[in-house]
Motif scaffolding. Structure first.
Motif, PDB file in Angstrom:
ATOM      1  N   GLY A 481       0.800  -1.207   0.000  1.00  0.00           N
ATOM      2  CA  GLY A 481       0.000   0.000   0.000  1.00  0.00           C
ATOM      3  C   GLY A 481       0.837   1.262   0.000  1.00  0.00           C
ATOM      4  N   TRP A 482       0.149   2.407   0.016  1.00  0.00           N
ATOM      5  CA  TRP A 482       0.793   3.727  -0.061  1.00  0.00           C
ATOM      6  C   TRP A 482       1.863   3.896   1.005  1.00  0.00           C
ATOM      7  CZ3 TRP A 482       0.974   7.708   3.509  1.00  0.00           C
ATOM      8  CH2 TRP A 482       1.361   8.965   3.036  1.00  0.00           C
ATOM      9  N   GLY A 483       1.570   3.528   2.238  1.00  0.00           N
ATOM     10  CA  GLY A 483       2.482   3.789   3.348  1.00  0.00           C
ATOM     11  C   GLY A 483       3.767   2.995   3.289  1.00  0.00           C
ATOM     12  N   ALA A 484       3.762   1.859   2.581  1.00  0.00           N
ATOM     13  CA  ALA A 484       4.955   1.007   2.516  1.00  0.00           C
ATOM     14  C   ALA A 484       5.858   1.357   1.348  1.00  0.00           C
ATOM     15  CB  ALA A 484       4.522  -0.456   2.418  1.00  0.00           C
ATOM     16  N   ARG A 485       5.510   2.418   0.622  1.00  0.00           N
ATOM     17  CA  ARG A 485       6.249   2.745  -0.603  1.00  0.00           C
ATOM     18  C   ARG A 485       6.950   4.092  -0.469  1.00  0.00           C
ATOM     19  NH1 ARG A 485       4.136   0.122  -5.412  1.00  0.00           N
ATOM     20  NH2 ARG A 485       2.539  -1.412  -4.895  1.00  0.00           N
ATOM     21  N   ARG A 486       8.053   4.214  -1.211  1.00  0.00           N
ATOM     22  CA  ARG A 486       8.796   5.469  -1.250  1.00  0.00           C
ATOM     23  C   ARG A 486       9.341   5.684  -2.664  1.00  0.00           C
ATOM     24  NH1 ARG A 486       6.761   5.338   2.940  1.00  0.00           N
ATOM     25  NH2 ARG A 486       7.574   5.828   5.024  1.00  0.00           N
ATOM     26  N   GLY A 487       9.430   6.948  -3.082  1.00  0.00           N
ATOM     27  CA  GLY A 487      10.118   7.297  -4.306  1.00  0.00           C
ATOM     28  C   GLY A 487       9.301   7.125  -5.569  1.00  0.00           C
ATOM     29  N   LEU A 488       9.914   7.573  -6.677  1.00  0.00           N
ATOM     30  CA  LEU A 488       9.310   7.510  -8.001  1.00  0.00           C
ATOM     31  C   LEU A 488      10.076   6.513  -8.863  1.00  0.00           C
ATOM     32  CD1 LEU A 488       9.040  11.365  -8.713  1.00  0.00           C
ATOM     33  CD2 LEU A 488       7.424   9.920  -7.438  1.00  0.00           C
ATOM     34  N   ILE A 489       9.416   6.049  -9.910  1.00  0.00           N
ATOM     35  CA  ILE A 489      10.080   5.145 -10.835  1.00  0.00           C
ATOM     36  C   ILE A 489       9.645   5.436 -12.263  1.00  0.00           C
ATOM     37  CG2 ILE A 489       8.317   3.324 -10.622  1.00  0.00           C
ATOM     38  CD1 ILE A 489      10.642   1.280 -10.876  1.00  0.00           C
ATOM     39  N   PHE A 490      10.598   5.314 -13.169  1.00  0.00           N
ATOM     40  CA  PHE A 490      10.318   5.297 -14.608  1.00  0.00           C
ATOM     41  C   PHE A 490      11.008   4.063 -15.172  1.00  0.00           C
ATOM     42  CE2 PHE A 490      11.769   6.311 -18.982  1.00  0.00           C
ATOM     43  CZ  PHE A 490      10.523   6.379 -19.594  1.00  0.00           C
ATOM     44  N   LEU A 491      10.334   3.382 -16.090  1.00  0.00           N
ATOM     45  CA  LEU A 491      10.848   2.133 -16.645  1.00  0.00           C
ATOM     46  C   LEU A 491      10.811   2.200 -18.164  1.00  0.00           C
ATOM     47  CD1 LEU A 491      11.619  -0.936 -16.407  1.00  0.00           C
ATOM     48  CD2 LEU A 491       9.149  -1.401 -16.340  1.00  0.00           C
ATOM     49  N   GLY A 492      11.899   1.800 -18.806  1.00  0.00           N
ATOM     50  CA  GLY A 492      11.895   1.783 -20.261  1.00  0.00           C
ATOM     51  C   GLY A 492      13.158   1.151 -20.807  1.00  0.00           C
ATOM     52  N   ASN A 493      13.078   0.681 -22.035  1.00  0.00           N
ATOM     53  CA  ASN A 493      14.270   0.224 -22.742  1.00  0.00           C
ATOM     54  C   ASN A 493      14.867   1.443 -23.442  1.00  0.00           C
ATOM     55  OD1 ASN A 493      15.959  -0.757 -24.974  1.00  0.00           O
ATOM     56  ND2 ASN A 493      15.256  -2.782 -24.349  1.00  0.00           N
ATOM     57  N   TYR A 494      16.109   1.765 -23.100  1.00  0.00           N
ATOM     58  CA  TYR A 494      16.689   3.030 -23.558  1.00  0.00           C
ATOM     59  C   TYR A 494      17.343   2.927 -24.930  1.00  0.00           C
ATOM     60  CZ  TYR A 494      15.546   4.293 -18.829  1.00  0.00           C
ATOM     61  OH  TYR A 494      14.847   4.522 -17.671  1.00  0.00           O
ATOM     62  N   ALA A 495      17.180   1.770 -25.580  1.00  0.00           N
ATOM     63  CA  ALA A 495      17.521   1.705 -26.995  1.00  0.00           C
ATOM     64  C   ALA A 495      16.432   2.383 -27.824  1.00  0.00           C
ATOM     65  CB  ALA A 495      17.672   0.251 -27.430  1.00  0.00           C
ATOM     66  N   HIS A 496      15.332   2.744 -27.173  1.00  0.00           N
ATOM     67  CA  HIS A 496      14.172   3.374 -27.807  1.00  0.00           C
ATOM     68  C   HIS A 496      14.224   4.871 -27.511  1.00  0.00           C
ATOM     69  CE1 HIS A 496      10.352   3.120 -29.788  1.00  0.00           C
ATOM     70  NE2 HIS A 496       9.641   3.495 -28.736  1.00  0.00           N
ATOM     71  N   ALA A 497      14.329   5.693 -28.551  1.00  0.00           N
ATOM     72  CA  ALA A 497      14.551   7.135 -28.388  1.00  0.00           C
ATOM     73  C   ALA A 497      13.513   7.824 -27.507  1.00  0.00           C
ATOM     74  CB  ALA A 497      14.620   7.807 -29.760  1.00  0.00           C
ATOM     75  N   PRO A 498      12.209   7.508 -27.598  1.00  0.00           N
ATOM     76  CA  PRO A 498      11.249   8.197 -26.732  1.00  0.00           C
ATOM     77  C   PRO A 498      11.538   8.018 -25.249  1.00  0.00           C
ATOM     78  CG  PRO A 498      10.100   7.106 -28.529  1.00  0.00           C
ATOM     79  CD  PRO A 498      11.526   6.645 -28.591  1.00  0.00           C
ATOM     80  N   ASN A 499      12.088   6.881 -24.858  1.00  0.00           N
ATOM     81  CA  ASN A 499      12.390   6.654 -23.448  1.00  0.00           C
ATOM     82  C   ASN A 499      13.580   7.485 -22.987  1.00  0.00           C
ATOM     83  OD1 ASN A 499      10.296   4.783 -23.149  1.00  0.00           O
ATOM     84  ND2 ASN A 499      11.591   3.084 -23.792  1.00  0.00           N
ATOM     85  N   VAL A 500      14.559   7.643 -23.850  1.00  0.00           N
ATOM     86  CA  VAL A 500      15.703   8.500 -23.512  1.00  0.00           C
ATOM     87  C   VAL A 500      15.235   9.944 -23.334  1.00  0.00           C
ATOM     88  CG1 VAL A 500      17.912   9.412 -24.332  1.00  0.00           C
ATOM     89  CG2 VAL A 500      17.327   6.997 -24.727  1.00  0.00           C
ATOM     90  N   ASP A 501      14.405  10.407 -24.264  1.00  0.00           N
ATOM     91  CA  ASP A 501      13.881  11.774 -24.166  1.00  0.00           C
ATOM     92  C   ASP A 501      13.075  11.963 -22.887  1.00  0.00           C
ATOM     93  OD1 ASP A 501      13.099  14.442 -25.633  1.00  0.00           O
ATOM     94  OD2 ASP A 501      11.196  13.544 -24.955  1.00  0.00           O
ATOM     95  N   ALA A 502      12.248  10.968 -22.539  1.00  0.00           N
ATOM     96  CA  ALA A 502      11.424  11.070 -21.334  1.00  0.00           C
ATOM     97  C   ALA A 502      12.291  11.141 -20.081  1.00  0.00           C
ATOM     98  CB  ALA A 502      10.472   9.881 -21.262  1.00  0.00           C
ATOM     99  N   ALA A 503      13.332  10.309 -20.027  1.00  0.00           N
ATOM    100  CA  ALA A 503      14.208  10.309 -18.858  1.00  0.00           C
ATOM    101  C   ALA A 503      14.923  11.646 -18.702  1.00  0.00           C
ATOM    102  CB  ALA A 503      15.213   9.168 -18.976  1.00  0.00           C
ATOM    103  N   LYS A 504      15.383  12.198 -19.789  1.00  0.00           N
ATOM    104  CA  LYS A 504      16.094  13.482 -19.737  1.00  0.00           C
ATOM    105  C   LYS A 504      15.149  14.610 -19.318  1.00  0.00           C
ATOM    106  CE  LYS A 504      18.919  14.227 -23.251  1.00  0.00           C
ATOM    107  NZ  LYS A 504      19.415  14.228 -24.658  1.00  0.00           N
ATOM    108  N   TRP A 505      13.932  14.606 -19.845  1.00  0.00           N
ATOM    109  CA  TRP A 505      12.966  15.645 -19.476  1.00  0.00           C
ATOM    110  C   TRP A 505      12.566  15.508 -18.009  1.00  0.00           C
ATOM    111  CZ3 TRP A 505       7.081  15.954 -20.353  1.00  0.00           C
ATOM    112  CH2 TRP A 505       6.644  17.278 -20.229  1.00  0.00           C
ATOM    113  N   LEU A 506      12.386  14.261 -17.567  1.00  0.00           N
ATOM    114  CA  LEU A 506      12.013  14.006 -16.179  1.00  0.00           C
ATOM    115  C   LEU A 506      13.078  14.545 -15.226  1.00  0.00           C
ATOM    116  CD1 LEU A 506      10.305  12.686 -13.962  1.00  0.00           C
ATOM    117  CD2 LEU A 506      11.316  10.482 -14.584  1.00  0.00           C
ATOM    118  N   CYS A 507      14.346  14.275 -15.521  1.00  0.00           N
ATOM    119  CA  CYS A 507      15.421  14.707 -14.631  1.00  0.00           C
ATOM    120  C   CYS A 507      15.735  16.198 -14.766  1.00  0.00           C
ATOM    121  CB  CYS A 507      16.688  13.893 -14.910  1.00  0.00           C
ATOM    122  SG  CYS A 507      16.544  12.168 -14.432  1.00  0.00           S
ATOM    123  N   GLY A 508      15.604  16.703 -16.005  1.00  0.00           N
ATOM    124  CA  GLY A 508      16.004  18.088 -16.234  1.00  0.00           C
ATOM    125  C   GLY A 508      14.954  19.118 -15.905  1.00  0.00           C
TER     126      GLY A 508
END
Length: 659
Positions: A481-508
């Motif tokens: 449940g909600w109380g037992a969880r911490r942090g955010l996650i993004f998952l993707g195969n980074y050989a795929h350009a949209p996932n690289v773009d998403a990760a960079k936008w998320l962090c930047g």
């Protein structure tokens, strides 16, 4: 070289001098799981080698016992068996033949599984576990046969074929063991008792080896037919490798006597199973491959993709793997072909273990081979533009009646068009659009993953088009449940350009906003093949994991799944995966496309500020979090579970069933 060494070791073991061998089972097993029953008549050298191999290749994790049945040997076998320790010996007063000797051993066996093994058969390391795996996978599997090889590593048998007239054939005899035709698990007409694992209960139900086939020949085929008549399956397991000096066990008769005995027993067998044999093939060479796969399913479909499905690395592969499962579950015989030619262990092996034939390095010559082998192809499922462009002409030429299905996986031109709109430059989307439309028109059926893309093709005059989305069987029913969880996650195969773009936008752009509102917040960027740019995103509060074998464990710990995808196409498997595993998702209109249509799940934030605000809201509000967790599971089950997708798959292939 390894094969040569194995062959040398086997030949050496079979040529041992006739001296006693102290056979000792390394671990006391009481009760055993498997009783290995070895009928013996003379030929001590082979018995000695057989027993030595069993001891050398014993798996301490599998409780076994060895039962040797001395069928009234008149050489030194009786004397020499007395020198062996750790085995159980049954002595027959008169020579009763192979079937009766096996039955005598089975009567004293204590294990729930019986493994009948010829004394001229030499097991190899790891031979027993695959047999048990195959039997344990399905209670309906009554018997499992090993792959039998000659000492030179050519095939002796990859399962047996019984023809309509009752004659038997050792499938693959003399062929290369690594040929794709012999490397997949499949149901077979029968398996040779040279190495045959049988459920003890099923063996008893069938009455054991029938006495009318004494002294030998056809008793193993008859047993397999008797098991099948009681609802059991007979399975061939190529990972269980046993070497066989064929014809030695009961080889005292002359060749003419053996042929006469075979002919007599064939007539008995054919009369006994006359009705069942009507479903078998006529004994002509062009029927060999079809006969070997008689029980593998129908219709038959060839599925082609660039590589074998990486079920834990990218969503497109995961979808194809589940589609293959659905096809097999509906009774199809599936041949999978990968263009690039690599096995990528364990992925190709997993397909074979599930009963799918796999051809790595599939090309136009492979299509011609299927035709040359007289294999029936009712449908062809071509994934992505590259494989479809290469192979549609070859399939049209060799299998004109087959239904050609072009599976876009996602509309590549749409993804490239959106990338160009976002970043500028030239992506070549117009040329890709022309290619994809041409392929769709050349196929009989076109598949997209979403209704949005189906409508794009329909507007271009493409028909019929079916939307078959990603498939997710669902996550753990009792997710944290909600109380037992911490942090955010993004998952993707980074050989795929949209996932690289998403990760960079998320962090930047997004994480700086979240750090202000949620001090100490951590982000995990998980997934295979992170590029240098993605690895450079790692900070004290941003972890870049690379490939993770147990993604479920990561999802179980994270509180919110953030997928800020700014371009792409098709349904995003990562988002469906997260929903099915009970973690709320914050994404963009591109990420939400085809998933959240006409539902009240809050999704589709367009700006960094909107994504950060929605993420923080879910992170801090247990009630809102729980509501979306439940809603996400509901969406995944209703639209993306195997049960939900199966009718759409049936509709897409309906014309094949209709003939």
């Amino acid at each position: 070289m390894a094969a040569a060494r194995r062959g040398w070791a086997i030949r050496r073991a079979w040529r041992l001098p006739e001296v006693p061998t102290a056979i000792r089972v390394p671990v006391a097993h009481d009760p055993p799981l498997v009783s290995i029953v070895i009928p013996v008549f003379n030929r001590w050298r082979y018995t000695n080698g057989c027993l030595r191999a069993l001891v050398a290749c014993a798996d301490p994790a599998i409780p076994t016992e060895i039962v040797v049945v001395d069928d009234a040997s008149d050489d030194r076998t009786r004397e020499l068996l007395d020198h062996c320790a750790g085995i159980r010996v049954v002595r027959l007063d008169r020579n009763a033949g192979f079937a009766a000797a096996c039955n005598a051993g089975a009567r004293i066996a204590r294990g729930p599984y019986l493994h009948f093994l010829n004394n001229d058969a030499f097991v190899s390391p790891g031979w027993l576990r695959p047999l048990l795996d195959a039997a344990g996978a399905d209670d309906r599997v009554g018997a499992v046969v090993s792959q039998l090889r000659y000492p030179d590593d050519t095939l002796a048998e990859a399962g047996g074929v019984i023809w309509r007239d009752g004659r038997g054939s050792n499938y693959g005899r003399g062929q290369a063991a690594r040929d794709w035709r012999y490397r997949s698990v499949r149901d077979v007409d029968y398996g040779s008792a040279a190495s045959l694992l049988v459920r003890a209960g099923a063996f008893a139900q069938a009455g054991g080896f029938a006495p009318e086939f004494a002294p030998a020949y056809y008793e193993d085929a008859d047993l397999c037919f008797a098991l099948r008549a009681r609802g059991y399956r007979i399975s061939y397991q190529p990972r269980s490798i046993v070497y066989h000096a064929e014809g030695i066990s009961y080889g005292s008769n002359s060749r003419d006597d053996a042929r006469a005995q075979q002919a007599r027993n064939r007539a008995v067998f054919a009369a006994k199973w006359e009705v069942e044999l009507r479903e078998h093939y006529e004994p002509v060479p062009t029927n060999v491959e079809a006969a070997a796969r008689r029980l593998s399913g129908a219709p038959s479909i060839v599925v082609i993709d660039q590589h074998v499905p990486f079920t834990d690395r990218d969503a497109g592969s995961r979808r194809i793997a589940f589609l293959i499962d659905l096809l097999r579950g509906r009774g199809w015989h599936v041949i999978f072909g990968s263009i690039d030619g690599n096995e990528y262990a364990p992925y190709a092996g997993a397909l074979r273990e599930a009963g799918t034939d796999v051809i790595c390095g599939f090309n136009a010559a492979s299509v011609a081979q299927l035709k040359r082998l007289s294999l029936k192809v009712d449908a062809v499922w071509l994934c992505r533009p590259g494989p479809a462009h290469r192979l549609i002409p070859a399939f049209r030429r060799h299998f004109a009646a087959a239904t050609i299905v072009y599976d876009t996986v996602d509309l590549h031109f749409l993804r490239l068009q959106r990338e160009q709109e976002l970043h500028g430059g030239r992506t070549g989307w117009q040329a890709m659009q022309r290619l994809e439309f041409a392929l769709a028109k050349a196929a009989d059926v076109t598949i997209t993953t979403s209704g949005v893309e189906r409508d794009v093709l329909a507007a271009g005059g493409i028909a019929p088009v079916y939307a078959i989305p990603v498939i997710e069987p669902g996550g753990a029913p009792h997710a944290a449940g909600w109380g037992a969880r911490r942090g955010l996650i993004f998952l993707g195969n980074y050989a795929h350009a949209p996932n690289v773009d998403a990760a960079k936008w998320l962090c930047g752009a997004i994480m700086p906003l979240l750090r202000q509102r949620l001090p100490g917040l951590r982000l995990t960027l998980a997934g295979a093949d992170p590029t240098r740019a993605v690895r450079a995103l790692a900070e004290s509060d941003v972890e870049v994991t690379g490939y993770v074998a147990d993604v479920d464990a990561l999802l179980e710990k994270a509180r919110v799944f953030v997928a800020p995808l700014r371009f792409g196409a098709g349904i995003k498997g990562k988002i469906v995966y997260a929903l099915a595993h009970g973690i709320p998702v914050v994404t963009t209109p591109v990420g939400a496309e085809g998933i959240f249509d006409a539902c009240d799940y809050r999704a589709g934030a367009s700006t960094a500020e909107q994504i950060a605000a929605e993420t923080a809201r879910l992170y801090e509000d247990p009630a809102a979090w729980e509501a979306l967790a439940v809603k996400g599971r509901s969406i995944a089950a209703a639209r993306f579970s195997p049960a939900a997708v199966a009718p759409q798959l049936a509709a897409a292939l309906g014309r094949v069933y209709a003939g």
